[in-house]
Design a protein around this motif. Sequence first.
Motif, PDB file in Angstrom:
ATOM      1  N   ARG A 864       0.871  -1.229  -0.038  1.00 56.17           N
ATOM      2  CA  ARG A 864      -0.004   0.033   0.275  1.00 56.17           C
ATOM      3  C   ARG A 864       0.841   1.294  -0.158  1.00 56.17           C
ATOM      4  O   ARG A 864       0.524   2.020  -0.644  1.00 56.17           O
ATOM      5  CB  ARG A 864      -1.103  -0.113   1.183  1.00 56.17           C
ATOM      6  N   LEU A 883      -2.882  -1.601  -5.731  1.00 54.25           N
ATOM      7  CA  LEU A 883      -3.726  -1.207  -4.555  1.00 54.25           C
ATOM      8  C   LEU A 883      -4.836  -2.352  -4.824  1.00 54.25           C
ATOM      9  O   LEU A 883      -5.400  -3.135  -3.888  1.00 54.25           O
ATOM     10  CB  LEU A 883      -4.385  -0.138  -4.625  1.00 54.25           C
ATOM     11  N   LEU A 902      -8.257   1.124   1.490  1.00 56.02           N
ATOM     12  CA  LEU A 902      -7.822   0.541   0.219  1.00 56.02           C
ATOM     13  C   LEU A 902      -8.819   1.433  -1.124  1.00 56.02           C
ATOM     14  O   LEU A 902      -8.567   1.875  -1.885  1.00 56.02           O
ATOM     15  CB  LEU A 902      -7.656  -0.858  -0.061  1.00 56.02           C
ATOM     16  N   ASN A 905      -8.159   4.730  -1.359  1.00 52.23           N
ATOM     17  CA  ASN A 905      -7.018   5.055  -2.218  1.00 52.23           C
ATOM     18  C   ASN A 905      -7.214   4.924  -3.641  1.00 52.23           C
ATOM     19  O   ASN A 905      -6.853   5.337  -4.666  1.00 52.23           O
ATOM     20  CB  ASN A 905      -5.929   4.077  -1.833  1.00 52.23           C
TER      21      ASN A 905
END
Length: 993
Positions: A864, A883, A902, A905
């Motif tokens: 990550r 990711l 995530l 992201n």
Amino acid sequence: MVGLPERARIDFRVLGPLEVTGRDGPVRVPPGRQEVVLAALLMEINRVVGSSHLVDLIWDEEPPDTARTQVQICVSRLRRNLADAGIQASIATKSPGYLMRATDDAIDLHVFNRLVAEARVLAGNGARAEAAERLRSAVALWRGPFLTGIPSDALRARALRIDEDRLNAIETYLDLELELGRHHQLVGEVGRLVHEHPLRERLRGQLMLALYRSGRQAEALEVYRTGRDLLIEELGLTPGDELRSLEAAILGGDAALHELPGQGPIEPAAPVVPSPPPVEQPHQLPADTADFVGRGDLIHAAEEILTGADAWRAMGVVVIVGMPGVGKSTLARHIAHRLGREHFPTGQLYCDLGGTRAVPVETVEVLGRFLRALGIPGPMIPDTLDERAEMYRNLLSQRRVLVVLDDAASEQQIIPLLPGSASCAVLVTSRVRLTALPGAHQLELDILDTAQALELLGRVIGAGRVAKESQAAVALVRTVGGLPLALRIIAARLAARPHWSLASMVHRLANERHRLDELAHGEMTIRASLSLTHDGLDRSARALLRLLSLAEGPSMPGWLAGAAVDDHRPFPSDLLEPLVDVQMLEAVAVEPTGEFRYRFHEIIRVFAREQLVALDDAMVRVAARERMLGGWLAIAEQAHRRIYGGDFTVLHGSAPRWQPPPGYVEQVLADPLEWMDSEHVNLCTAVEQAAAEQLHELCWDLAATLVTLFEARGYHEQWEKSHRQALEATDRAGNLRGTAVLLGSVGTLHISRGQPDRARAVLARAQALFQQLDDRHGLAMCHRDLGLLDRQRGADDAALDSYQQALRGFDLVGDVVGRASVLTQRAHIRMRRGDSAIAHAELEEALDIYRSAGYVGGQAQALRRMAQVLAERGESAQAEQILTDVLAMVRRSGDVIGEGHLLRNLGQVNTELGRFTQAREMYVRGLTVREQVLDHGGAALIRLDLARLMDRIGEPAAAAELLERAIATFQDRSMEPERGQAERLLATLTARR
């Protein structure tokens, strides 16, 4: 159920745990040999099963000389049980063994096979919908893996083949329903199945097709990539031709994927609105009692209160009160099982509150357990009792959940555990009348009447035996005073001695009661029953019973028996069979390994401890306690090693370990973190017991090892409590190293809780002790955490200095995972300073370490962070791929919080790539995950990101609405920097209008 006769005649159920049902309800089959024999006969119903085959099934190696005789005894007892229960099945002796005669519909396995065969014919005739329905009916017969808990390796091997038939039936009806165009309805179901069986390519392909047809191409391809990586990692294989071809077809937009057999193309998929994560539906009830009798009036009254007309206006609360041994817990479990699935489909919560133990379970701890069971990750659970109670009530407000609170001590313990919704109900047991409990209905539980007691006696020892000595049976019931616990104990003793008459037992019990006549009636009856049974056991079983009473946890795995008497046999649960047979221990559950878990009735535990003090000297007691606690430490230590790849980022002491059977350890640690989680109550209890007994070296070592669990699952309360207890023990003993290790761990806890000042103060104390002891490993761990604190406050130079000292220390002691953790953390500063190339190189080194050690959690962290570095450098496509891979990793581990991070992201990266539709989808999915676990702060951050996106794509009104909600949350949580960003963006939007 489709395909079943109007009145199903299933007497034997093997599609799950073995169950037998007679004319009056469940029939108890004693665990062990009788279960194995019955299971083998049922699997070959209407066919002869050889005696030698049965011997091989029961004794995998070296059967005793009496093996065939013992098989004959098992068959004889089974015949009697089946006849007494009124079951239309018989076991005939037929060379070279035995033959069970019964109709095919008497066993669920044969019903399953018939339904599958009927579905095959229907599908062949083009009746796909009817075939799918018939297969779903077949699969619905299953209650778990085939013959769960039967202790035979040979039968388990056969069971795996039959479990495969179930999966094939599932995959077949999914294929049929996909052909019928039901892809939207199937996505959630197939997704769960893929999570449960990640290596089955047919299921994975079905999920890909369902997602693609639902307009979710990116997710379909993500499912393929996840499966490909998993197959390579686990088996060293690439996906098969069918799965690869399906991926290629999805990438190429093959129109054939939208064709339904005989129906032409399906309609284009509607825009995706991500569904929320599945709501957790806990089913925590302990097993029901197979030979339950009577109590019909109380059962009816309780069910009316909990589910009747008035229950829809106000929450039903029933309190079952009565003397010890009268059957309060048994009745509560029976009622809960009767009502659970039908009336409370969204869950049943259960907790033994320990009201009769010296230290009852704290209410705040019970709420923590319940919140986790309802799907709230540990880090999201608040610390205070009031906040937990509020979150608990909110979660239950729209659900129908039955809460069972066993052995309550007081109203104060229970009141915060009451849901606030009339859709829920509460069932409580207690020895005291809880008259101050609002809205509660008290049900007084009395002794069994003579007819009920005789029925119970007949179910245990056989109705024929009771009828033969009817007067003695009545006298026996009177002698035990109608107390169910006492009657079960005496009946079990009689069942184990078929040559004893009931009259002789009446005489024995009367003499024992006379010796104890200074006791109260209920206590006297139980003590007399226990004394007779205890004295009738052989010497080794008596010693085991006494020593096992030292175990403090709510339930016991079988290996504790071996530890108690220092017996290293591979199946130590065999030692417990004599105690279970005479009802001195209860087998309450089956572990995933097939081993049983056991529990004392609290009265029996107290009795056994009294005998222990009277008959065993202190040295024997101390040695047994150290072995049992040393066993918990040994398995926990192994669990940490398997998670981290070795003794990395942990400090151990010199306390002696006791090693449970290697085969058992290998099985339970197949998923080491899951084992720690499932045993966390016992593990924390072991820390508490070690502290109380001044086993300070063992105490601190176990507490520190459990941080592996506490940190991963967010068990902050257990972390704090266990370390407080251990610190008291090390302080009293002057154990400086143990104190230093615990202080360092408490510092990490304060960091996890967002308490930097407290963390720094505690870490300084730990650092000083480690310096005094010249402990390089401990110092390295302190420097790492101090570096993190400096980084969080923006003091990058100080942080880099601390990180460098941590690296030197970890390198000196060979802690490679410790080194990788420092590199992963330090990359954040490298990024902040524009040194992305150095950050990337250090993250690659960290990732190599994590992979070589097999530490999956570290891999996810490093990947990550690497994706963030790549995104910062403008390499968003590569960041998106990483990711996506990490998202699959955290989903496999059940890390809901990581999933939320995530998804956010991925939303950010897709925005940078100009993929606004995908970005919006990721944000919405992340928002759904955050709201599902009540992470309002995290949800507000995603709303801020989503508002920026909505503004960018020309939807300012939607952006403004998102910002207003985010600002309110930021204000409530004092998130001032984020609030400022949201308010500035909202002002800009307003000015444009």
